[in-house]
Design a protein around this motif. Sequence first.
Motif, mmCIF file in Angstrom:
data_model
loop_
_atom_site.group_PDB
_atom_site.id
_atom_site.type_symbol
_atom_site.label_atom_id
_atom_site.label_comp_id
_atom_site.label_asym_id
_atom_site.label_seq_id
_atom_site.Cartn_x
_atom_site.Cartn_y
_atom_site.Cartn_z
ATOM 1 N N GLN A 240 4.864 1.243 -8.702
ATOM 2 C CA GLN A 240 4.769 2.692 -8.472
ATOM 3 C C GLN A 240 5.040 3.019 -7.005
ATOM 4 O OE1 GLN A 240 0.928 3.881 -9.785
ATOM 5 N NE2 GLN A 240 1.327 3.402 -11.960
ATOM 6 N N ASP A 241 5.653 4.170 -6.786
ATOM 7 C CA ASP A 241 5.957 4.629 -5.429
ATOM 8 C C ASP A 241 4.755 5.415 -4.914
ATOM 9 O OD1 ASP A 241 8.533 6.749 -3.925
ATOM 10 O OD2 ASP A 241 7.108 5.315 -3.083
ATOM 11 N N SER A 242 3.799 4.672 -4.331
ATOM 12 C CA SER A 242 2.574 5.313 -3.847
ATOM 13 C C SER A 242 2.723 5.629 -2.376
ATOM 14 C CB SER A 242 1.382 4.376 -4.067
ATOM 15 O OG SER A 242 0.224 4.933 -3.508
ATOM 16 N N SER A 243 2.424 6.837 -2.031
ATOM 17 C CA SER A 243 2.503 7.282 -0.638
ATOM 18 C C SER A 243 1.130 7.496 -0.033
ATOM 19 C CB SER A 243 3.313 8.591 -0.554
ATOM 20 O OG SER A 243 2.677 9.603 -1.315
ATOM 21 N N SER A 244 0.097 7.133 -0.791
ATOM 22 C CA SER A 244 -1.256 7.371 -0.299
ATOM 23 C C SER A 244 -1.764 6.150 0.456
ATOM 24 C CB SER A 244 -2.191 7.701 -1.471
ATOM 25 O OG SER A 244 -3.518 7.803 -1.020
ATOM 26 N N GLU A 245 -2.346 6.366 1.622
ATOM 27 C CA GLU A 245 -2.890 5.282 2.429
ATOM 28 C C GLU A 245 -4.109 4.649 1.760
ATOM 29 O OE1 GLU A 245 -1.248 4.373 4.945
ATOM 30 O OE2 GLU A 245 -2.559 2.793 5.698
ATOM 31 N N ASN A 246 -4.870 5.431 1.018
ATOM 32 C CA ASN A 246 -6.038 4.891 0.316
ATOM 33 C C ASN A 246 -5.637 3.886 -0.749
ATOM 34 O OD1 ASN A 246 -7.804 6.461 1.828
ATOM 35 N ND2 ASN A 246 -7.662 8.199 0.413
ATOM 36 N N ASN A 247 -4.540 4.167 -1.464
ATOM 37 C CA ASN A 247 -4.046 3.231 -2.476
ATOM 38 C C ASN A 247 -3.599 1.921 -1.833
ATOM 39 O OD1 ASN A 247 -4.535 5.015 -4.539
ATOM 40 N ND2 ASN A 247 -2.469 5.894 -4.495
ATOM 41 N N LYS A 248 -3.006 2.017 -0.644
ATOM 42 C CA LYS A 248 -2.571 0.815 0.067
ATOM 43 C C LYS A 248 -3.763 -0.063 0.430
ATOM 44 C CE LYS A 248 -0.431 -0.666 4.366
ATOM 45 N NZ LYS A 248 0.187 -0.219 5.637
ATOM 46 N N GLU A 249 -4.823 0.544 0.955
ATOM 47 C CA GLU A 249 -6.004 -0.224 1.321
ATOM 48 C C GLU A 249 -6.666 -0.848 0.084
ATOM 49 O OE1 GLU A 249 -7.259 2.484 5.216
ATOM 50 O OE2 GLU A 249 -8.542 2.380 3.442
ATOM 51 N N GLU A 250 -6.742 -0.084 -0.999
ATOM 52 C CA GLU A 250 -7.350 -0.599 -2.222
ATOM 53 C C GLU A 250 -6.558 -1.779 -2.781
ATOM 54 O OE1 GLU A 250 -7.786 2.318 -5.221
ATOM 55 O OE2 GLU A 250 -8.686 0.938 -6.686
ATOM 56 N N LEU A 251 -5.229 -1.691 -2.720
ATOM 57 C CA LEU A 251 -4.391 -2.768 -3.219
ATOM 58 C C LEU A 251 -4.550 -4.034 -2.376
ATOM 59 C CD1 LEU A 251 -2.289 -3.565 -5.305
ATOM 60 C CD2 LEU A 251 -0.511 -2.715 -3.774
ATOM 61 N N SER A 252 -4.603 -3.858 -1.052
ATOM 62 C CA SER A 252 -4.795 -5.011 -0.169
ATOM 63 C C SER A 252 -6.152 -5.676 -0.421
ATOM 64 C CB SER A 252 -4.691 -4.569 1.295
ATOM 65 O OG SER A 252 -3.418 -4.020 1.557
ATOM 66 N N GLN A 253 -7.175 -4.857 -0.618
ATOM 67 C CA GLN A 253 -8.503 -5.399 -0.887
ATOM 68 C C GLN A 253 -8.525 -6.151 -2.215
ATOM 69 O OE1 GLN A 253 -11.551 -2.429 -0.905
ATOM 70 N NE2 GLN A 253 -13.222 -3.892 -1.171
ATOM 71 N N THR A 254 -7.816 -5.609 -3.205
ATOM 72 C CA THR A 254 -7.748 -6.281 -4.513
ATOM 73 C C THR A 254 -7.051 -7.627 -4.400
ATOM 74 O OG1 THR A 254 -7.680 -4.134 -5.608
ATOM 75 C CG2 THR A 254 -6.989 -6.047 -6.898
ATOM 76 N N LEU A 255 -5.979 -7.677 -3.608
ATOM 77 C CA LEU A 255 -5.271 -8.938 -3.406
ATOM 78 C C LEU A 255 -6.172 -9.979 -2.749
ATOM 79 C CD1 LEU A 255 -1.765 -7.679 -2.250
ATOM 80 C CD2 LEU A 255 -2.326 -8.795 -4.405
ATOM 81 N N GLU A 256 -6.930 -9.554 -1.740
ATOM 82 C CA GLU A 256 -7.844 -10.486 -1.077
ATOM 83 C C GLU A 256 -8.911 -11.006 -2.042
ATOM 84 O OE1 GLU A 256 -7.537 -8.480 3.396
ATOM 85 O OE2 GLU A 256 -9.406 -8.428 2.252
ATOM 86 N N GLU A 257 -9.457 -10.104 -2.858
ATOM 87 C CA GLU A 257 -10.456 -10.532 -3.834
ATOM 88 C C GLU A 257 -9.882 -11.534 -4.830
ATOM 89 O OE1 GLU A 257 -11.881 -7.006 -5.629
ATOM 90 O OE2 GLU A 257 -13.076 -6.371 -3.880
ATOM 91 N N LEU A 258 -8.622 -11.265 -5.245
ATOM 92 C CA LEU A 258 -7.986 -12.204 -6.183
ATOM 93 C C LEU A 258 -7.777 -13.575 -5.542
ATOM 94 C CD1 LEU A 258 -5.340 -9.952 -7.944
ATOM 95 C CD2 LEU A 258 -7.337 -11.023 -8.981
ATOM 96 N N GLU A 259 -7.363 -13.609 -4.289
ATOM 97 C CA GLU A 259 -7.169 -14.879 -3.604
ATOM 98 C C GLU A 259 -8.481 -15.650 -3.492
ATOM 99 O OE1 GLU A 259 -3.417 -13.591 -0.731
ATOM 100 O OE2 GLU A 259 -5.432 -13.801 0.076
ATOM 101 N N LEU A 260 -9.558 -14.942 -3.107
ATOM 102 C CA LEU A 260 -10.857 -15.604 -3.008
ATOM 103 C C LEU A 260 -11.333 -16.115 -4.366
ATOM 104 C CD1 LEU A 260 -12.681 -13.159 -0.550
ATOM 105 C CD2 LEU A 260 -11.763 -15.425 -0.038
#
Length: 355
Positions: A240-260
């Motif tokens: 999805q073409d997300s332009s929201s900064e909040n979505n970017k932070e949430e996605l990065s946090q989700t990636l970190e949780e998945l890695e852990l």
Amino acid sequence: LLSCREQPIFSTRAHVFQIDPATKRNWIPASKHALTVSYFYDATRNVYRIISVGGTKAIINSTITPNMTFTKTSQKFGQWADSRANTVYGLGFASEQHLSQFAEKFQEVKEAARLAREKSQDKTELTNPALNITSHQVLPSPIISSNGPGEDKLFRSQSADVEITTEKERLKKMLSEGSVSEVQWEAEFFSLQDNNNKLVAALHEANANVDQWKKQLTAYQEETETLRQRVAELESQGTQDSSSENNKEELSQTLEELELLIKAKDEEIQMLKSQKCGRWEAEGEREETLQKLQELEARNAELEQRLHLAEQTLAETLAEREKIQTEVTKVAEIMDVKIFELSELRQGLAKLVES
């Protein structure tokens, strides 16, 4: 078996064996457990014996003579031949120290028996008038008794020496034949005996933990399914073409949780594998669990690959968004310039109209 005149002078514990009378090569255990083996001294007859009793049965009743030899065939096993009993005895000890103590005592008793025989012979030569025969006379072959009060009076002759030499050769042959397979057999016997209880306990423990392993595997399968769903959500969010900064932070946090979470699952799988190697002896359950662990590892590898692709897609999306924002900024600047020029053109036209 034992008289009041006999006294124990040394005792130890050992597994008792006798040579197989049929093959003369294999050992036959005399009992299932270690027995007490003792040296006894008969002061009346001046005789030394090795005696071991199992229940009401005499397992060993060997009178020690100067011709006997105790041989160490391994670090914990020794043997000697008894021509009077027409057998070879073997003893398996718990440690090398016990074997050395028994061998040293055997040598001491053997030397004492030799001195007792020489003393008895000297006494016989002084008191027996039959020894005053002429040199050309030949004595009859002696009869050597293994039991009875006449054992102290042993007569030697040339024929007896020949018989003893022949007996020595036969005993050496028996010893060599009996020790061919003894080292390997004795090592395997004591190793199996020492490890048998540990093996049974490990098998019982493995069987008791089967349900626990199955529950853990089920939990890991559920967590893996959850990871797959979250990765699928991540992939859909990445497209999805997300332009929201909040979505970017949430996605990065989700990636970190998945890695852990994946790292934690990998550590748990490695721990299960190490525990499995040390504790599982039930082959059927172990193979089934190993296969499931391999499937989990394959799934985790697949999830990591998909996660890596999702990260790449996210990075590309972010780069594309930044590129679009840059282009939009440039277009806005160009529009501002055009609007400014258009404004000046309108003012010029207005002045021309007024004039």
